[in-house]
Design a protein around this motif. Structure first.
Motif, PDB file in Angstrom:
ATOM      1  N   ASP A   4     178.021 -63.512  72.965  1.00  0.00           N
ATOM      2  CA  ASP A   4     176.769 -63.858  72.271  1.00  0.00           C
ATOM      3  C   ASP A   4     175.558 -63.250  72.961  1.00  0.00           C
ATOM      4  O   ASP A   4     174.607 -62.834  72.305  1.00  0.00           O
ATOM      5  CB  ASP A   4     176.614 -65.378  72.204  1.00  0.00           C
ATOM      6  CG  ASP A   4     177.760 -66.029  71.452  1.00  0.00           C
ATOM      7  OD1 ASP A   4     178.377 -65.351  70.618  1.00  0.00           O
ATOM      8  OD2 ASP A   4     178.046 -67.210  71.715  1.00  0.00           O
ATOM      9  N   GLY A   5     175.557 -63.232  74.289  1.00  0.00           N
ATOM     10  CA  GLY A   5     174.425 -62.686  75.025  1.00  0.00           C
ATOM     11  C   GLY A   5     174.581 -62.918  76.510  1.00  0.00           C
ATOM     12  O   GLY A   5     175.541 -63.546  76.975  1.00  0.00           O
ATOM     13  N   LEU A   6     173.620 -62.414  77.261  1.00  0.00           N
ATOM     14  CA  LEU A   6     173.626 -62.509  78.716  1.00  0.00           C
ATOM     15  C   LEU A   6     172.318 -63.139  79.183  1.00  0.00           C
ATOM     16  O   LEU A   6     171.247 -62.804  78.682  1.00  0.00           O
ATOM     17  CB  LEU A   6     173.793 -61.126  79.344  1.00  0.00           C
ATOM     18  CG  LEU A   6     173.736 -61.049  80.870  1.00  0.00           C
ATOM     19  CD1 LEU A   6     174.933 -61.766  81.481  1.00  0.00           C
ATOM     20  CD2 LEU A   6     173.706 -59.602  81.336  1.00  0.00           C
ATOM     21  N   ILE A   7     172.424 -64.049  80.165  1.00  0.00           N
ATOM     22  CA  ILE A   7     171.259 -64.720  80.748  1.00  0.00           C
ATOM     23  C   ILE A   7     171.389 -64.628  82.263  1.00  0.00           C
ATOM     24  O   ILE A   7     172.466 -64.857  82.815  1.00  0.00           O
ATOM     25  CB  ILE A   7     171.179 -66.201  80.323  1.00  0.00           C
ATOM     26  CG1 ILE A   7     171.240 -66.329  78.794  1.00  0.00           C
ATOM     27  CG2 ILE A   7     169.904 -66.842  80.860  1.00  0.00           C
ATOM     28  CD1 ILE A   7     171.388 -67.756  78.317  1.00  0.00           C
ATOM     29  N   ILE A   8     170.291 -64.298  82.934  1.00  0.00           N
ATOM     30  CA  ILE A   8     170.258 -64.234  84.399  1.00  0.00           C
ATOM     31  C   ILE A   8     169.321 -65.335  84.885  1.00  0.00           C
ATOM     32  O   ILE A   8     168.153 -65.372  84.504  1.00  0.00           O
ATOM     33  CB  ILE A   8     169.794 -62.858  84.899  1.00  0.00           C
ATOM     34  CG1 ILE A   8     170.706 -61.753  84.359  1.00  0.00           C
ATOM     35  CG2 ILE A   8     169.771 -62.826  86.422  1.00  0.00           C
ATOM     36  CD1 ILE A   8     170.279 -60.352  84.761  1.00  0.00           C
ATOM     37  N   THR A  77     177.306 -66.100  77.357  1.00  0.00           N
ATOM     38  CA  THR A  77     177.649 -67.133  76.379  1.00  0.00           C
ATOM     39  C   THR A  77     178.634 -66.562  75.362  1.00  0.00           C
ATOM     40  O   THR A  77     178.485 -65.429  74.901  1.00  0.00           O
ATOM     41  CB  THR A  77     176.389 -67.636  75.667  1.00  0.00           C
ATOM     42  OG1 THR A  77     175.736 -66.538  75.006  1.00  0.00           O
ATOM     43  CG2 THR A  77     175.425 -68.252  76.666  1.00  0.00           C
ATOM     44  N   ILE A  78     179.630 -67.368  75.013  1.00  0.00           N
ATOM     45  CA  ILE A  78     180.638 -66.959  74.027  1.00  0.00           C
ATOM     46  C   ILE A  78     180.837 -68.105  73.049  1.00  0.00           C
ATOM     47  O   ILE A  78     180.568 -69.268  73.353  1.00  0.00           O
ATOM     48  CB  ILE A  78     181.975 -66.592  74.691  1.00  0.00           C
ATOM     49  CG1 ILE A  78     182.503 -67.772  75.524  1.00  0.00           C
ATOM     50  CG2 ILE A  78     181.840 -65.355  75.550  1.00  0.00           C
ATOM     51  CD1 ILE A  78     183.887 -67.534  76.116  1.00  0.00           C
ATOM     52  N   SER A  79     181.310 -67.786  71.864  1.00  0.00           N
ATOM     53  CA  SER A  79     181.581 -68.794  70.841  1.00  0.00           C
ATOM     54  C   SER A  79     182.746 -68.321  69.994  1.00  0.00           C
ATOM     55  O   SER A  79     183.077 -67.129  69.954  1.00  0.00           O
ATOM     56  CB  SER A  79     180.343 -69.043  69.969  1.00  0.00           C
ATOM     57  OG  SER A  79     179.944 -67.839  69.329  1.00  0.00           O
ATOM     58  N   GLY A  80     183.379 -69.281  69.319  1.00  0.00           N
ATOM     59  CA  GLY A  80     184.511 -68.932  68.481  1.00  0.00           C
ATOM     60  C   GLY A  80     185.747 -68.606  69.299  1.00  0.00           C
ATOM     61  O   GLY A  80     185.927 -69.065  70.430  1.00  0.00           O
ATOM     62  N   ASP A  81     186.591 -67.786  68.740  1.00  0.00           N
ATOM     63  CA  ASP A  81     187.867 -67.429  69.363  1.00  0.00           C
ATOM     64  C   ASP A  81     187.687 -66.168  70.208  1.00  0.00           C
ATOM     65  O   ASP A  81     188.118 -65.073  69.848  1.00  0.00           O
ATOM     66  CB  ASP A  81     188.930 -67.212  68.286  1.00  0.00           C
ATOM     67  CG  ASP A  81     190.330 -67.055  68.883  1.00  0.00           C
ATOM     68  OD1 ASP A  81     190.497 -67.395  70.069  1.00  0.00           O
ATOM     69  OD2 ASP A  81     191.233 -66.600  68.164  1.00  0.00           O
ATOM     70  N   VAL A  82     187.035 -66.325  71.358  1.00  0.00           N
ATOM     71  CA  VAL A  82     186.758 -65.203  72.257  1.00  0.00           C
ATOM     72  C   VAL A  82     187.420 -65.475  73.596  1.00  0.00           C
ATOM     73  O   VAL A  82     187.304 -66.573  74.151  1.00  0.00           O
ATOM     74  CB  VAL A  82     185.236 -65.001  72.454  1.00  0.00           C
ATOM     75  CG1 VAL A  82     184.967 -63.867  73.433  1.00  0.00           C
ATOM     76  CG2 VAL A  82     184.570 -64.713  71.126  1.00  0.00           C
ATOM     77  N   ASP A  83     188.125 -64.491  74.118  1.00  0.00           N
ATOM     78  CA  ASP A  83     188.778 -64.619  75.417  1.00  0.00           C
ATOM     79  C   ASP A  83     187.711 -64.592  76.514  1.00  0.00           C
ATOM     80  O   ASP A  83     186.930 -63.634  76.602  1.00  0.00           O
ATOM     81  CB  ASP A  83     189.763 -63.469  75.621  1.00  0.00           C
ATOM     82  CG  ASP A  83     190.663 -63.672  76.835  1.00  0.00           C
ATOM     83  OD1 ASP A  83     190.335 -64.533  77.676  1.00  0.00           O
ATOM     84  OD2 ASP A  83     191.686 -62.978  76.934  1.00  0.00           O
TER      85      ASP A  83
END
Length: 448
Positions: A4-8, A77-83
């Protein structure tokens, strides 16, 4: 689905930079930041937070994968069926890119080069969340490094008449984004020239093992990688051979390696990228004649523990099993969340060296993490190193960790004894300097 994206986040948990998250609600990244900060605050000790944290405040299943770099937290961040392994692989690749651009990755570095970091983030992760360009050679053509930007700004100063600007076709403009992806070889720039041609190889092996309370090795594996630093002119075609390639198994190669030649004769044939890159990753395969598949642990630990009320005593004895000198040995022992203090005495080869430390070693107690740390800079092959001490606790029945965490380094040593036979150069007529260096390190969990 993808990332979904990257946050630092900085050491205080506040965001420094993040992806745009244009297709998500405004609260989406904030919920993941809050979930991570809450998990870190509730952790009983440092390093005990799960690397994947589930976020249940959303209608869809979501999670955040995080790693620590330079005191900061890199959060994907990830969502759904993501490894989740996809997210961790991207985080590792992105941190390596930042190290290649800035050297040291810190809060000050990212804030001083905010524009470059944001450009790298936009180029490495597309709008759909799929990793895009992670090759440092390609990124250097698209996103200029801080040193090149400084030179560019100095060269186009308004006080200097007659100097062509980037839009007028100056030297920086011709080598910028217009020159990206113009090479017929995706991982190598075109027209590379060096006054001194050289290529260096570092064979780095890491042992990961667990030793039971009776001193028996439960599991020990060695994973290696061949790090390369190429400074060769033109388009060099190299062939690297080994005297014992059979010790390498489960190999993963850089895209430049021709897999058919490795399958046929166990030789690495490749046109190297410019600069630093990892040529191959592998796992050490012990000889088939070995009784067990575990790799021998290069040290031994004898622990005498005595648990009492409101604390305990211990006597730890470390001995090296190698002829080589082990460096930067570090032993950590978690004394429990209610530990208050510790007092120790070091000795080496039977002679006392004091209660604080000496050239043979030192110890310290971290009151925040409740961890006792024992460090030995140089551990010789002969003799023993002994740490005796005690600790106090606020509760009657203290609960320390029943395992020691040991880390060490061994320069000029290889667990697998992998040896390079020769390196041949074709398609170019110059002579090159070549060098190979071995070094090993280990991470052992020793239970008691």
């Amino acid at each position: 689905m993808a990332i979904d994206g990257l946050i630092i986040l900085d050491p205080t948990g506040r965001p420094i930079i993040q992806s745009s998250y244009t297709t998500y609600p405004a609260a989406y990244p904030l919920l993941h930041i809050e979930a991570l900060n809450n998990a870190l605050a509730k952790a009983p000790r440092e390093g005990s937070v799960d690397p994947v944290i589930y976020v249940g405040e959303l209608s869809c299943s979501s999670a955040c994968c995080h790693v620590e770099v330079g005191g900061m937290r890199f959060l994907a961040t990830i969502s759904g069926d993501v490894d989740p392994l996809i997210a961790f692989a991207f985080l590792d690749a992105f941190t390596e890119i930042l190290q290649d651009y800035f050297g040291v990755v810190s809060v000050a570095t990212l804030k001083d080069n905010f524009d470059i970091v944001y450009q790298l983030l936009e180029e490495t992760l597309d709008s759909s969340g799929h990793p895009l360009t992670t090759s440092p050679n390609l990124l250097s053509d698209i996103v200029l490094s801080p040193s090149l930007i400084s030179k560019l700004l100095a060269s186009v100063s308004p006080a200097t008449p007659g100097v062509p600007s980037v839009r007028q076709g100056g030297s920086f403009g011709s080598n910028g984004a217009s020159g990206a992806f113009t090479s017929p070889i995706p991982w190598r720039k075109a027209g590379v020239r060096h006054n001194h041609n050289e290529i260096l190889f570092d064979v780095v092996e890491e042992m990961r093992g667990i030793v039971g309370k009776n001193g028996t090795t439960l599991v020990s594996n060695v994973f290696g990688k061949i790090e390369s630093n190429s400074k060769l002119s033109g388009t060099p075609d190299l062939t690297l051979t080994f005297t014992n390639p059979n010790v390498m198994t489960d190999c993963a190669f850089h895209p430049c390696v021709r897999l058919q030649k490795w399958t046929r004769n166990n030789a690495l044939s490749f046109v190297p990228p410019e600069g630093r890159f990892i040529l191959a990753d592998y796992q050490y395969r012990p000889p088939q004649s070995a009784v067990v598949s575990n790799v021998p642990i290069p040290l031994s630990l004898k622990a005498n523990m005595d648990m009492g009320e409101f604390g305990g005593t211990f006597a730890l004895t470390l001995t090296s099993r190698l002829i080589k000198v082990m460096e930067n040995l570090e032993l950590k022992f978690y004394l429990g969340e209610d530990a208050t203090s510790a007092q120790c005495t070091l000795s080496s080869a039977g002679s006392s060296v004091g209660s604080v430390g000496s050239a043979d070693g030192s110890w310290s107690f971290n009151s925040r993490t409740k961890t006792l740390q024992w460090e030995i800079l140089n551990m010789r092959s002969s003799g023993s190193w002994i740490l005796r001490g005690s600790w106090t606790s606020k509760i009657k029945a203290p609960r320390p960790a029943h395992a020691f965490q040991i880390r060490f380094e061994i320069p000029s040593y290889s667990f697998s004894s992998l040896k390079v036979d020769q390196l041949r150069l074709s398609s170019e007529t110059y002579k090159m300097y070549k060098g190979v260096r071995m070094r090993s390190k280990g991470s052992i969990e020793w239970r008691w």
